[in-house]
Design a protein around this motif. Sequence first.
Motif, PDB file in Angstrom:
ATOM      1  N   PRO A 131       0.905  -1.316   0.082  1.00  0.00           N
ATOM      2  CA  PRO A 131      -0.108   0.037  -0.163  1.00  0.00           C
ATOM      3  C   PRO A 131       0.969   1.280  -0.133  1.00  0.00           C
ATOM      4  CG  PRO A 131       0.054  -1.346   2.210  1.00  0.00           C
ATOM      5  CD  PRO A 131       0.642  -2.174   1.251  1.00  0.00           C
ATOM      6  N   GLU A 132       0.786   1.915  -1.016  1.00  0.00           N
ATOM      7  CA  GLU A 132       1.512   3.212  -1.216  1.00  0.00           C
ATOM      8  C   GLU A 132       0.370   4.326  -1.369  1.00  0.00           C
ATOM      9  OE1 GLU A 132       4.892   3.848  -0.912  1.00  0.00           O
ATOM     10  OE2 GLU A 132       5.535   1.736  -0.882  1.00  0.00           O
ATOM     11  N   GLY A 133       1.247   5.539  -2.004  1.00  0.00           N
ATOM     12  CA  GLY A 133       0.166   6.617  -2.101  1.00  0.00           C
ATOM     13  C   GLY A 133      -0.454   6.776  -3.563  1.00  0.00           C
ATOM     14  N   ALA A 134       0.173   5.952  -4.477  1.00  0.00           N
ATOM     15  CA  ALA A 134      -0.433   5.931  -5.880  1.00  0.00           C
ATOM     16  C   ALA A 134      -0.675   4.352  -6.302  1.00  0.00           C
ATOM     17  CB  ALA A 134       0.686   6.536  -6.715  1.00  0.00           C
ATOM     18  N   ARG A 135      -1.304   4.466  -7.470  1.00  0.00           N
ATOM     19  CA  ARG A 135      -1.376   2.938  -8.012  1.00  0.00           C
ATOM     20  C   ARG A 135      -0.324   2.523  -8.665  1.00  0.00           C
ATOM     21  NH1 ARG A 135      -5.747   6.157 -10.111  1.00  0.00           N
ATOM     22  NH2 ARG A 135      -4.454   6.558 -12.034  1.00  0.00           N
ATOM     23  N   ASP A 136       0.061   1.171  -8.385  1.00  0.00           N
ATOM     24  CA  ASP A 136       1.053   0.331  -8.931  1.00  0.00           C
ATOM     25  C   ASP A 136       1.184   0.299 -10.424  1.00  0.00           C
ATOM     26  OD1 ASP A 136       2.305   0.069  -6.477  1.00  0.00           O
ATOM     27  OD2 ASP A 136       1.122  -1.691  -6.024  1.00  0.00           O
ATOM     28  N   PHE A 137       2.215   0.245 -10.828  1.00  0.00           N
ATOM     29  CA  PHE A 137       2.208  -0.462 -12.263  1.00  0.00           C
ATOM     30  C   PHE A 137       2.666  -2.134 -12.048  1.00  0.00           C
ATOM     31  CE2 PHE A 137       3.805   3.914 -13.479  1.00  0.00           C
ATOM     32  CZ  PHE A 137       3.008   4.000 -14.599  1.00  0.00           C
ATOM     33  N   ILE A 138       1.925  -2.885 -12.775  1.00  0.00           N
ATOM     34  CA  ILE A 138       2.105  -4.305 -12.734  1.00  0.00           C
ATOM     35  C   ILE A 138       2.724  -4.722 -13.755  1.00  0.00           C
ATOM     36  CG2 ILE A 138       0.194  -4.162 -11.016  1.00  0.00           C
ATOM     37  CD1 ILE A 138      -1.628  -5.383 -13.053  1.00  0.00           C
ATOM     38  N   VAL A 139       3.301  -6.000 -13.538  1.00  0.00           N
ATOM     39  CA  VAL A 139       3.959  -7.009 -14.700  1.00  0.00           C
ATOM     40  C   VAL A 139       3.343  -8.391 -14.516  1.00  0.00           C
ATOM     41  CG1 VAL A 139       5.938  -7.619 -15.603  1.00  0.00           C
ATOM     42  CG2 VAL A 139       6.082  -5.383 -14.668  1.00  0.00           C
ATOM     43  N   PRO A 140       2.619  -8.939 -15.599  1.00  0.00           N
ATOM     44  CA  PRO A 140       2.267 -10.306 -15.239  1.00  0.00           C
ATOM     45  C   PRO A 140       3.725 -11.400 -15.065  1.00  0.00           C
ATOM     46  CG  PRO A 140       1.954  -9.604 -17.513  1.00  0.00           C
ATOM     47  CD  PRO A 140       2.380  -8.403 -16.679  1.00  0.00           C
ATOM     48  N   SER A 141       3.295 -12.515 -14.311  1.00  0.00           N
ATOM     49  CA  SER A 141       4.199 -13.200 -13.983  1.00  0.00           C
ATOM     50  C   SER A 141       4.013 -14.668 -15.035  1.00  0.00           C
ATOM     51  CB  SER A 141       4.293 -13.810 -12.615  1.00  0.00           C
ATOM     52  OG  SER A 141       5.118 -14.988 -12.340  1.00  0.00           O
ATOM     53  N   ARG A 142       5.092 -14.863 -15.814  1.00  0.00           N
ATOM     54  CA  ARG A 142       5.174 -16.011 -16.825  1.00  0.00           C
ATOM     55  C   ARG A 142       4.973 -17.263 -16.031  1.00  0.00           C
ATOM     56  NH1 ARG A 142       8.775 -19.397 -18.569  1.00  0.00           N
ATOM     57  NH2 ARG A 142      10.538 -18.212 -17.273  1.00  0.00           N
ATOM     58  N   THR A 143       5.621 -17.475 -14.985  1.00  0.00           N
ATOM     59  CA  THR A 143       5.644 -18.626 -14.255  1.00  0.00           C
ATOM     60  C   THR A 143       4.522 -18.784 -13.404  1.00  0.00           C
ATOM     61  OG1 THR A 143       7.061 -17.658 -12.442  1.00  0.00           O
ATOM     62  CG2 THR A 143       8.391 -18.759 -14.426  1.00  0.00           C
ATOM     63  N   SER A 144       3.722 -17.963 -13.110  1.00  0.00           N
ATOM     64  CA  SER A 144       2.737 -18.024 -12.111  1.00  0.00           C
ATOM     65  C   SER A 144       1.346 -17.277 -12.901  1.00  0.00           C
ATOM     66  CB  SER A 144       2.918 -17.600 -10.799  1.00  0.00           C
ATOM     67  OG  SER A 144       3.910 -18.105 -10.027  1.00  0.00           O
ATOM     68  N   PRO A 145       0.935 -17.987 -13.835  1.00  0.00           N
ATOM     69  CA  PRO A 145      -0.226 -17.320 -14.590  1.00  0.00           C
ATOM     70  C   PRO A 145      -1.217 -16.812 -13.520  1.00  0.00           C
ATOM     71  CG  PRO A 145       0.333 -19.358 -15.634  1.00  0.00           C
ATOM     72  CD  PRO A 145       1.187 -19.462 -14.142  1.00  0.00           C
TER      73      PRO A 145
END
Length: 263
Positions: A131-145
């Motif tokens: 939890p932070e002050g802004a939204r996260d940029f997210i990156v999909p995980s190839r090994t854990s769909p």
Amino acid sequence: PESITADGYAELGDILKTFSRESVIKVIGTVRNRVPGTEDGRNPTGEVEVLIKTAELLNSSKPLPFEVAEQKGSMLPSEDLRLKYRYLDLRRHVMAENLRFRHSVVTSLRTALNSRGFTEIETPMLVRSTPEGARDFIVPSRTSPGDFYALPQSPQMYKQLLMVGGMDRYFQLARCFRDEDSRSDRQPEFTQIDMEMSFVDQEDIFVHLEKMFKYIFSRCKGRELGYDFPRITWLECMDKYGSDKPDIRFDLPIVELTDLAKN
């Protein structure tokens, strides 16, 4: 002209006519002092010239979308055009100096903190969302769909790990990612210096930062800041400037006029 035979001068002239602005050329000749009276003190190489023996066009240049060399009175192209042709914009003197100056600041910063016992540590980019002050940029995980990494808004979560792990003074030039609207001092992706110290009080922080800034100014600007940085309390700051990070260069404090205006 008097330094070259007539035939050679004509031949050299024909070759030079094939050169255009920003072409890549190869010149062989003798570097010598300019003829007295023709020196140009505004130019870093204004005291010398090259007596050309041979010249060769290695690669010609197509017409540029804007002029790279800043001419007297020339207008800067629009930002859209400069960003589209960023590789040309970076060749302008002021842009190149910006990059070199940043390099100089970072180098001085590392030297200053290293001399004061700090260790530079790099922390991971692919992290668990916190939890932070802004939204996260997210990156999909190839090994854990179906699962995602988050890009760090700032490396706070690792500070505690490093402190407890015994790295009592650490710093890093941290890359930060925040999915929020841009502001004058904030972009979705930016760099900040991150410092952490164990068992310190407020005075320790002031001393370390002041010495760091003085060293940077000395190395990068050639200016010795031979005075202690002024300090004011938060309350005084808010009463006088209405902000906890005032720009005191303008010296426009808030002036209390209640006594004059109360009637």
